[in-house]
Design a protein around this motif. Structure first.
Motif, PDB file in Angstrom:
ATOM      1  N   CYS A 148     106.833 -38.335 -24.083  1.00 53.82           N
ATOM      2  CA  CYS A 148     106.053 -37.443 -24.953  1.00 53.82           C
ATOM      3  C   CYS A 148     105.197 -36.495 -24.118  1.00 53.82           C
ATOM      4  O   CYS A 148     104.672 -36.871 -23.062  1.00 53.82           O
ATOM      5  CB  CYS A 148     105.146 -38.246 -25.880  1.00 53.82           C
ATOM      6  SG  CYS A 148     106.033 -39.286 -27.042  1.00 53.82           S
ATOM      7  N   LEU A 149     105.043 -35.280 -24.591  1.00 51.18           N
ATOM      8  CA  LEU A 149     104.120 -34.314 -23.994  1.00 51.18           C
ATOM      9  C   LEU A 149     102.775 -34.423 -24.688  1.00 51.18           C
ATOM     10  O   LEU A 149     102.709 -34.566 -25.918  1.00 51.18           O
ATOM     11  CB  LEU A 149     104.665 -32.893 -24.152  1.00 51.18           C
ATOM     12  CG  LEU A 149     106.004 -32.602 -23.476  1.00 51.18           C
ATOM     13  CD1 LEU A 149     106.438 -31.177 -23.788  1.00 51.18           C
ATOM     14  CD2 LEU A 149     105.901 -32.806 -21.977  1.00 51.18           C
ATOM     15  N   GLN A 150     101.733 -34.396 -23.906  1.00 48.41           N
ATOM     16  CA  GLN A 150     100.409 -34.412 -24.499  1.00 48.41           C
ATOM     17  C   GLN A 150     100.071 -33.019 -25.025  1.00 48.41           C
ATOM     18  O   GLN A 150     100.599 -32.019 -24.526  1.00 48.41           O
ATOM     19  CB  GLN A 150      99.382 -34.870 -23.462  1.00 48.41           C
ATOM     20  CG  GLN A 150      99.621 -36.302 -22.999  1.00 48.41           C
ATOM     21  CD  GLN A 150      98.493 -36.833 -22.152  1.00 48.41           C
ATOM     22  OE1 GLN A 150      97.415 -36.272 -22.102  1.00 48.41           O
ATOM     23  NE2 GLN A 150      98.746 -37.949 -21.480  1.00 48.41           N
ATOM     24  N   PRO A 151      99.214 -32.940 -26.016  1.00 47.59           N
ATOM     25  CA  PRO A 151      98.946 -31.648 -26.673  1.00 47.59           C
ATOM     26  C   PRO A 151      98.070 -30.713 -25.850  1.00 47.59           C
ATOM     27  O   PRO A 151      97.058 -30.206 -26.301  1.00 47.59           O
ATOM     28  CB  PRO A 151      98.245 -32.057 -27.970  1.00 47.59           C
ATOM     29  CG  PRO A 151      97.574 -33.341 -27.637  1.00 47.59           C
ATOM     30  CD  PRO A 151      98.498 -34.044 -26.695  1.00 47.59           C
ATOM     31  N   ARG A 152      98.455 -30.514 -24.581  1.00 42.27           N
ATOM     32  CA  ARG A 152      97.746 -29.589 -23.716  1.00 42.27           C
ATOM     33  C   ARG A 152      98.782 -28.742 -23.013  1.00 42.27           C
ATOM     34  O   ARG A 152      99.822 -29.246 -22.579  1.00 42.27           O
ATOM     35  CB  ARG A 152      96.887 -30.302 -22.673  1.00 42.27           C
ATOM     36  CG  ARG A 152      96.019 -31.405 -23.206  1.00 42.27           C
ATOM     37  CD  ARG A 152      95.054 -30.946 -24.267  1.00 42.27           C
ATOM     38  NE  ARG A 152      94.272 -29.791 -23.861  1.00 42.27           N
ATOM     39  CZ  ARG A 152      93.510 -29.102 -24.686  1.00 42.27           C
ATOM     40  NH1 ARG A 152      93.459 -29.411 -25.962  1.00 42.27           N
ATOM     41  NH2 ARG A 152      92.822 -28.083 -24.234  1.00 42.27           N
ATOM     42  N   SER A 199     111.774 -29.308 -22.013  1.00 39.49           N
ATOM     43  CA  SER A 199     111.393 -30.687 -22.296  1.00 39.49           C
ATOM     44  C   SER A 199     111.493 -31.476 -21.002  1.00 39.49           C
ATOM     45  O   SER A 199     112.102 -31.036 -20.025  1.00 39.49           O
ATOM     46  CB  SER A 199     112.299 -31.310 -23.365  1.00 39.49           C
ATOM     47  OG  SER A 199     113.643 -31.372 -22.907  1.00 39.49           O
ATOM     48  N   VAL A 200     110.927 -32.673 -20.985  1.00 43.07           N
ATOM     49  CA  VAL A 200     110.973 -33.516 -19.782  1.00 43.07           C
ATOM     50  C   VAL A 200     111.960 -34.659 -19.937  1.00 43.07           C
ATOM     51  O   VAL A 200     112.242 -35.367 -18.969  1.00 43.07           O
ATOM     52  CB  VAL A 200     109.572 -34.060 -19.437  1.00 43.07           C
ATOM     53  CG1 VAL A 200     108.637 -32.923 -19.079  1.00 43.07           C
ATOM     54  CG2 VAL A 200     108.995 -34.869 -20.578  1.00 43.07           C
ATOM     55  N   SER A 201     112.509 -34.845 -21.121  1.00 47.74           N
ATOM     56  CA  SER A 201     113.526 -35.882 -21.350  1.00 47.74           C
ATOM     57  C   SER A 201     114.388 -35.464 -22.533  1.00 47.74           C
ATOM     58  O   SER A 201     113.875 -35.121 -23.595  1.00 47.74           O
ATOM     59  CB  SER A 201     112.890 -37.250 -21.610  1.00 47.74           C
ATOM     60  OG  SER A 201     112.066 -37.202 -22.753  1.00 47.74           O
ATOM     61  N   GLU A 202     115.692 -35.480 -22.336  1.00 48.67           N
ATOM     62  CA  GLU A 202     116.613 -35.065 -23.400  1.00 48.67           C
ATOM     63  C   GLU A 202     116.618 -36.041 -24.571  1.00 48.67           C
ATOM     64  O   GLU A 202     116.856 -35.641 -25.716  1.00 48.67           O
ATOM     65  CB  GLU A 202     118.030 -34.933 -22.827  1.00 48.67           C
ATOM     66  CG  GLU A 202     118.168 -33.817 -21.795  1.00 48.67           C
ATOM     67  CD  GLU A 202     119.591 -33.675 -21.299  1.00 48.67           C
ATOM     68  OE1 GLU A 202     120.448 -34.476 -21.753  1.00 48.67           O
ATOM     69  OE2 GLU A 202     119.843 -32.775 -20.471  1.00 48.67           O
TER      70      GLU A 202
END
Length: 449
Positions: free
Chosen positions: A322-326, A314-317
């Motif tokens: 948010c991660l984009q769906p790609r 993940s990029v933030s605990e």
């Protein structure tokens, strides 16, 4: 009549003070007086009398004395400034007759206009050519047939030029003319990209209802949900809005396993063979990646279907980003886009290698990621990024396409060109998206000019 060197010795001053090397007032009078002493008429110039006086001067100044005088003059000449040297040459030329001027004309061309590409060995010519940029080399090819032949034969020069443009190079091909043609083709394609003229559009019409998602593999475009498959394992994997990943037997069509752990819709799954070694996997192992809104989970997939999650990225605990769906995974690196930019993980260590930010165009979504280029898009444009400089080098306008809240209704086509163009992989589908009228909008590579 004393020699010039004797004049200098007698007066104990530099030779440049001799009358014929004076500058300013009295210079011309001194030269005329000197000419009359040796029997030359300055007004008449060369002629019978000039010839007789030349013989008299030859008799007057023996060869040895002449060489001494010439050595002294040379030493003095070398001590002058560039401006003084030019002035001296201009004055000597003005005093020269037809014989001397013809002598200059015949010898200056040999001294100043040497064709080095013709005179030097090929190895030295190739070495010199390496220091020139490709555009200059192309200009040099127009000088003569000989230059064009030599420059076109320098394989390394054109291979390097192609590499600098991000093109894939097959070092086994040693035909220099081939690489020059490849470079010209590369220049054209890169110019089309910079001018935003590399693509063209088309449409697929036939659906009578909304197209939710698209899938492209091995040249086949399908309308399915988030899936991936492997013929060798006889397995198909799918992500679902029920927060699960299912593993299916391709041949039997039965569900083999359901992988749980996601707390959001699983918007992307990727099944790929690992290419690096770590404590959790070895090269050659099949790996499944599944992504939701906040996390990327890594699963081992093999003959044994029952598996546990190896790692969660993940990029933030606190789930603030948010991660984009790609999602991109090539066996070495994992790349995903977010509101902050592109995140790239090293698959061997699971460490974040770099974050590529594009502050001028936020919220770019990832379509494809390679060694040289990345394919991105937003609501208005399709973008190509040069990963070596992390700058956007081209864009293509997109129509108002239909976007689902989760998952995707768009995809990238053939992706091998992302590792570098080679003159053959820039064909076919680049991008596809579903449209409000139930059609599918295509962006295709334009034919080479």
């Amino acid at each position: 009549m004393p020699l010039p060197c004797e004049v200098a010795d007698r007066e104990r001053r530099p030779l440049v003070q001799a009358p014929w090397l004076w500058s300013g007032p009295g210079r011309c009078e001194a030269l005329v007086a000197r000419a009359r002493l040796v029997g030359v008429s300055p007004a008449r110039g060369p002629g019978p009398r000039g010839a007789r006086s030349g013989k008299f001067f030859h008799n007057l100044m023996e060869r040895k004395d002449f060489e001494t005088w010439l050595d002294n003059i040379s030493v003095t000449f070398l001590s002058l400034t560039d401006l003084q040297k030019n002035e001296t040459l201009d004055h000597l030329i003005s005093l020269s007759g037809a014989v001397q001027l013809r002598h200059l004309s015949n010898n200056l061309e040999t001294l100043l206009k040497r064709d080095f590409l013709k005179l030097l060995p090929l190895e030295l010519s190739f070495y010199l050519l390496k220091w020139l940029d490709p555009q200059t080399l192309l200009t040099c090819c127009l000088v003569s047939k000989q230059w064009n032949k030599v420059i076109s034969a320098c394989t390394e020069v054109w291979q390097t030029a192609c590499k600098n443009l991000g093109w894939q190079i097959d070092d086994s091909v040693q035909d220099a003319l081939h690489w020059k043609k490849v470079y010209l083709k590369a220049i054209l394609r890169m110019k089309q990209l910079e001018d935003h003229e590399a693509f063209e559009t088309s449409s697929l019409i036939g659906h009578s209802a909304r197209v939710y998602a698209l899938y492209y593999k091995d040249g086949l475009l399908c309308t399915v949900f988030s899936v991936d498959y492997n013929d060798e394992l006889d397995i198909l994997v799918s992500g679902s809005a029920d927060f699960t990943v299912k593993v299916w037997a391709l041949s039997a069509g039965t569900c083999l396993n359901t992988l749980t752990g996601h707390t959001e819709w699983v918007t992307k799954v990727v099944l790929q063979k690992c290419k690096v070694k770590s404590l959790l996997h070895s090269p050659g192992d099949y790996i499944l990646l599944s992504a939701d809104k906040y996390e990327i989970k890594i699963w081992p997939i093999g003959r044994e279907i029952n598996c546990k999650c190896l790692k969660t990225l993940s990029v933030s605990e606190d789930r603030s980003i948010c991660l984009q769906p790609r999602l991109h995974f090539d066996g070495k690196y994992i790349v995903c886009s977010s509101a902050l930019g592109l995140y790239q993980w090293d698959f061997a260590s699971y460490d974040i290698l770099r974050v590529i930010k594009t502050p001028e165009i936020p919220n770019l979504a990832l379509l494809g990621f390679g060694e040289v280029f990345a394919l991105l898009f937003d609501n208005r444009y399709l973008y190509i990024m040069d990963l070596r400089t992390e700058s956007l080098i081209s864009r293509w306008p997109l129509p108002e396409y239909r976007k689902s809240k989760r998952g995707s209704s768009f995809l990238a086509g053939e992706a091998s060109w992302l590792n570098g163009l080679d003159g053959h992989n820039d064909t076919g589908l680049v991008f596809a998206t579903s449209m409000p009228d139930h059609s599918i909008h295509l962006v295709l590579w334009k034919e080479h000019g």
